[in-house]
Motif scaffolding. Sequence first.
Motif, PDB file in Angstrom:
ATOM      1  N   SER A  48       0.850  -1.189   0.000  1.00 10.47           N
ATOM      2  CA  SER A  48       0.000   0.000   0.000  1.00 10.47           C
ATOM      3  C   SER A  48       0.884   1.237   0.000  1.00 10.47           C
ATOM      4  O   SER A  48       1.741   1.391   0.870  1.00 10.47           O
ATOM      5  CB  SER A  48      -0.910   0.001   1.224  1.00 10.47           C
ATOM      6  OG  SER A  48      -1.672   1.190   1.272  1.00 10.47           O
ATOM      7  N   THR A  74      -1.965  -1.449  -3.838  1.00  5.38           N
ATOM      8  CA  THR A  74      -2.800  -0.253  -3.842  1.00  5.38           C
ATOM      9  C   THR A  74      -1.913   0.976  -3.855  1.00  5.38           C
ATOM     10  O   THR A  74      -0.972   1.076  -3.069  1.00  5.38           O
ATOM     11  CB  THR A  74      -3.712  -0.197  -2.593  1.00  5.38           C
ATOM     12  OG1 THR A  74      -4.541  -1.360  -2.568  1.00  5.38           O
ATOM     13  CG2 THR A  74      -4.590   1.037  -2.618  1.00  5.38           C
ATOM     14  N   ASN A  76      -2.249   5.285  -3.997  1.00  2.73           N
ATOM     15  CA  ASN A  76      -3.059   6.505  -3.971  1.00  2.73           C
ATOM     16  C   ASN A  76      -2.129   7.706  -4.075  1.00  2.73           C
ATOM     17  O   ASN A  76      -1.219   7.862  -3.255  1.00  2.73           O
ATOM     18  CB  ASN A  76      -3.868   6.591  -2.670  1.00  2.73           C
ATOM     19  CG  ASN A  76      -4.962   5.549  -2.612  1.00  2.73           C
ATOM     20  OD1 ASN A  76      -5.877   5.562  -3.411  1.00  2.73           O
ATOM     21  ND2 ASN A  76      -4.856   4.641  -1.659  1.00  2.73           N
ATOM     22  N   ALA A  97      -4.891  -1.693  -7.642  1.00  2.00           N
ATOM     23  CA  ALA A  97      -5.781  -0.526  -7.622  1.00  2.00           C
ATOM     24  C   ALA A  97      -4.938   0.737  -7.565  1.00  2.00           C
ATOM     25  O   ALA A  97      -4.128   0.910  -6.652  1.00  2.00           O
ATOM     26  CB  ALA A  97      -6.723  -0.590  -6.432  1.00  2.00           C
TER      27      ALA A  97
END
Length: 133
Positions: A48, A74, A76, A97
């Motif tokens: 992440s 992931t 972001n 993602a």
Amino acid sequence: MRKLFFASVAVLALSSAAQAANTATTVQVGVVNGSSVSQQGLTNDSSSTGQLGIINSATTMQGTSAASLNNGSTVNQVGVQNSATTGQVAFGNNGSAITQNSFGPAALQNNAAAVGQLSVFGVNSSTVSQTAH
């Protein structure tokens, strides 16, 4: 009886190996952020990455030199220019993602994402969400 004991130990060892995992969490806040994660081997890989800055770059490689059991990644990113690359190789499932939010002067805003996935027996899933304001 001795053979049964050793067979049980072998099964237990295999079960333990299947539960083993590589886990990485990266959080970066700055003007220029760069992250590189490499997770290799016969384990379940989970990564992440979160980045807040002006220029963000993240690379995640899972099982690319030694295939993993399952991979999950992931990313972001919030910045003016965002770049994310994910490579995944697994015997089981791959999941990726990527979420990118770009802000600032329209001429400078840029989101770029690349995902490569190879699954031997499982499922590949990828989600990319990009927003420019």
